[in-house]
Design a protein around this motif. Structure first.
Motif, PDB file in Angstrom:
ATOM      1  N   ARG A 287      15.417  -5.781 -24.312  1.00 20.93           N
ATOM      2  CA  ARG A 287      16.647  -5.612 -25.075  1.00 20.93           C
ATOM      3  C   ARG A 287      17.742  -6.566 -24.605  1.00 20.93           C
ATOM      4  NH1 ARG A 287      20.511  -0.648 -24.944  1.00 20.93           N
ATOM      5  NH2 ARG A 287      21.922  -1.283 -26.560  1.00 20.93           N
ATOM      6  N   MET A 288      17.821  -6.806 -23.311  1.00 25.48           N
ATOM      7  CA  MET A 288      18.866  -7.658 -22.757  1.00 25.48           C
ATOM      8  C   MET A 288      18.299  -9.029 -22.406  1.00 25.48           C
ATOM      9  SD  MET A 288      21.124  -5.511 -20.154  1.00 25.48           S
ATOM     10  CE  MET A 288      22.049  -4.111 -20.661  1.00 25.48           C
ATOM     11  N   ALA A 289      19.145 -10.020 -22.528  1.00 24.96           N
ATOM     12  CA  ALA A 289      18.772 -11.365 -22.136  1.00 24.96           C
ATOM     13  C   ALA A 289      20.034 -12.143 -21.804  1.00 24.96           C
ATOM     14  CB  ALA A 289      18.012 -12.058 -23.258  1.00 24.96           C
ATOM     15  N   ARG A 290      19.875 -13.127 -20.955  1.00 22.39           N
ATOM     16  CA  ARG A 290      21.007 -14.006 -20.639  1.00 22.39           C
ATOM     17  C   ARG A 290      21.260 -14.909 -21.836  1.00 22.39           C
ATOM     18  NH1 ARG A 290      19.634 -17.712 -17.183  1.00 22.39           N
ATOM     19  NH2 ARG A 290      17.415 -17.301 -17.277  1.00 22.39           N
TER      20      ARG A 290
ATOM     21  N   VAL B 198      24.862 -14.479 -17.766  1.00 25.49           N
ATOM     22  CA  VAL B 198      24.697 -13.038 -17.546  1.00 25.49           C
ATOM     23  C   VAL B 198      25.771 -12.250 -18.293  1.00 25.49           C
ATOM     24  CG1 VAL B 198      24.650 -11.199 -15.824  1.00 25.49           C
ATOM     25  CG2 VAL B 198      23.525 -13.368 -15.348  1.00 25.49           C
ATOM     26  N   CYS B 199      27.037 -12.588 -18.118  1.00 30.95           N
ATOM     27  CA  CYS B 199      28.118 -11.868 -18.797  1.00 30.95           C
ATOM     28  C   CYS B 199      28.040 -12.047 -20.312  1.00 30.95           C
ATOM     29  CB  CYS B 199      29.480 -12.322 -18.284  1.00 30.95           C
ATOM     30  SG  CYS B 199      29.861 -11.747 -16.626  1.00 30.95           S
ATOM     31  N   ALA B 200      27.700 -13.241 -20.757  1.00 26.29           N
ATOM     32  CA  ALA B 200      27.575 -13.477 -22.195  1.00 26.29           C
ATOM     33  C   ALA B 200      26.433 -12.656 -22.780  1.00 26.29           C
ATOM     34  CB  ALA B 200      27.358 -14.958 -22.471  1.00 26.29           C
ATOM     35  N   GLY B 201      25.337 -12.538 -22.049  1.00 26.10           N
ATOM     36  CA  GLY B 201      24.213 -11.732 -22.516  1.00 26.10           C
ATOM     37  C   GLY B 201      24.548 -10.249 -22.560  1.00 26.10           C
ATOM     38  N   PHE B 202      25.209  -9.747 -21.523  1.00 23.28           N
ATOM     39  CA  PHE B 202      25.633  -8.344 -21.524  1.00 23.28           C
ATOM     40  C   PHE B 202      26.640  -8.093 -22.637  1.00 23.28           C
ATOM     41  CE2 PHE B 202      23.893  -7.955 -17.221  1.00 23.28           C
ATOM     42  CZ  PHE B 202      23.348  -6.679 -17.287  1.00 23.28           C
ATOM     43  N   GLY B 203      27.544  -9.035 -22.842  1.00 25.88           N
ATOM     44  CA  GLY B 203      28.534  -8.885 -23.906  1.00 25.88           C
ATOM     45  C   GLY B 203      27.888  -8.835 -25.276  1.00 25.88           C
TER      46      GLY B 203
END
Length: 74
Positions: A10-13, A23-28
């Motif tokens: 589900r998550m990716a960088r 990392v922050c852009a992927g979480f965002g």
């Protein structure tokens, strides 16, 4: 499928819009939050507890795949 694999699928960088590893852009992107807020929060936390935040960021950078490596159909 384990919980860790579900999170990784589900998550990716976000390497296209990220600054340092994405990392922050992927979480965002995953959480529908502007990455600027996540980056600001990360900086504030890093001032308070730099070793833990830097270690967590590096671990996320290593464990999360890049956006182009994720198969969202699985």
């Amino acid at each position: 499928m384990t919980s860790f694999n579900r999170i990784r699928n589900r998550m990716a960088r976000d390497t296209q819009n990220g600054w340092l590893g994405g990392v922050c852009a992927g979480f965002g992107r995953t959480l529908n939050i502007d990455p600027k807020f996540l980056r600001a929060g990360l900086v504030i936390l890093a001032v308070l507890s730099p070793k833990i935040v830097i270690a967590a960021y590096v671990v996320a950078w290593i464990l999360l795949p890049a956006q182009n490596e994720v198969d969202y159909t699985a």
